[in-house]
Design a protein around this motif. Structure first.
Motif: not given
Ligand SMILES: NC(=O)c1ccc[n+]([C@@H]2O[C@H](COP(=O)([O-])OP(=O)(O)OC[C@H]3O[C@@H](n4cnc5c(N)ncnc54)[C@H](O)[C@@H]3O)[C@@H](O)[C@H]2O)c1
Length: 305
Positions: A10-13, A30-32, A34-37, A51-53, A140-142, A144-146, A169-171
């Protein structure tokens, strides 16, 4: 050290994985997807596209035996969580619980969790909000994160140390410019395409913008730390959406006017995170100025057109 990074495509990961690889660690992702590449995953890392599940996650733990787990996989869209809270809970609560259970069973030493500031604090009573601020999630996102944070603490009592990082806000490069969040990526892409970006409301709403490489560095420091604790990762500075649009227009050469539409419901109006705890605990502070970060982001979007 062998580290398993969930959400590492994903973006940050993916930036966290790059930082770990640069520091000489052995990385399993480990990444399924969905939004990751797949192409974002550092070639030195081993990707399991699951999937983590899923039950297959246990096989990954048995084969790889990671010492540290860094959890970035999530359903990360606030809007999607409002549209379908159950799916958000399945990934962000049950997925996190499944991961933590396997960590405890395979005696993972340390767990790093990507959490969120704005979505957990809700409308702030004081700005910048510190970690003592009441938690009143608006989505719900907030929520569930909590819950995820509470589970991390709970599993900490089984012997694993932990770090919870509440991001602002990460950019930066690789952020999805077509999602509903990520104003810097969305505006940059639109302006480079000569299209007017859309501003919801008066544009005076503020966010705390933290550059993704600074966030990746916070993860390195949180991995090396030995104590279990929680910290905000932000700049403490409020920047308005209007200011972001103005800076990006000058960086991209966009001469048009933003489109102004009605404000979106359920969003906080102002937020910034106090990161002085991260400085005390991790010796972390943001090193990239907003203008440098925006310039690097605009250059990256320009180079990938
Ligand atoms: N972007 C922000 O500003 C921000 C702010 C606060 C917290 N976060 C947290 O940082 C983390 C990364 O966010 P991001 O912005 O990079 O989003 P993102 O969508 O780019 O990254 C999430 C990654 O998780 C993978 N993923 C989703 N569901 C999955 C599953 N069930 N099993 C395996 N992989 C799965 C996606 O494919 C993706 O690569 C998240 O936990 C998010 O909640 C992000």
């Amino acid at each position: 050290m062998k580290i398993l990074v969930t959400g590492g495509a994903g973006f940050i990961g993916s930036h966290v994985v790059d930082a770990y690889v640069g520091a000489g660690h052995q990385i399993v992702v480990v990444d399924n997807l969905t939004t990751g590449r797949r192409e974002r995953v550092n070639p030195a890392a081993q990707l399991y596209a699951i999937d983590i599940r899923s039950p297959e996650l246990r096989d990954v733990f048995e084969r790889e035996r990671p010492e540290v787990v860094n959890h970035h996989a999530a359903q990360a869209s606030v809007t999607a969580s409002v549209a379908d809270p159950r799916v958000d809970a399945e990934i962000n609560v049950m997925g996190t619980l499944h991961l933590l259970t396997l960590c405890a069973q395979s005696r993972v030493r340390r767990f790093v969790f990507a959490s969120t500031g704005g979505a957990i604090y809700g409308n702030p009573q004081r700005i910048p909000a510190d970690e003592q601020h009441p938690t009143t999630p608006l989505s719900p996102y907030g929520i569930h994160k909590l819950v995820g944070e509470h589970y991390v603490r709970y599993f900490g009592s089984t012997g694993m140390t932990w770090a919870i990082l509440r991001y602002a806000n990460v950019y930066g490069p690789r952020q999805d410019p077509f999602g509903e969040a990520g104003v810097v990526a969305i505006f940059t892409r639109a302006m480079l395409d000569g299209k007017a970006p859309t501003i919801f409301g008066d544009g005076k709403q503020t966010r705390d913008f933290v550059y993704v490489e600074d966030v990746a560095r916070a993860n390195l420091l949180a991995t090396d730390a030995t104590t279990s604790d929680l910290a905000n990762i932000g700049t403490g500075v409020e920047t308005s959406v209007n200011d972001i649009a103005r800076h990006l227009a000058s960086l991209t050469g966009f001469r048009g006017e933003p489109l102004r539409v009605a404000p979106r419901l359920g969003e906080v109006y102002r937020i910034a995170l106090d990161a002085s705890k991260a400085k005390r605990w991790l010796s972390w502070g943001p090193q990239t100025s907003l203008m440098d970060g925006l310039r690097k982001t605009a250059e990256w979007f320009q180079s990938t057109r």
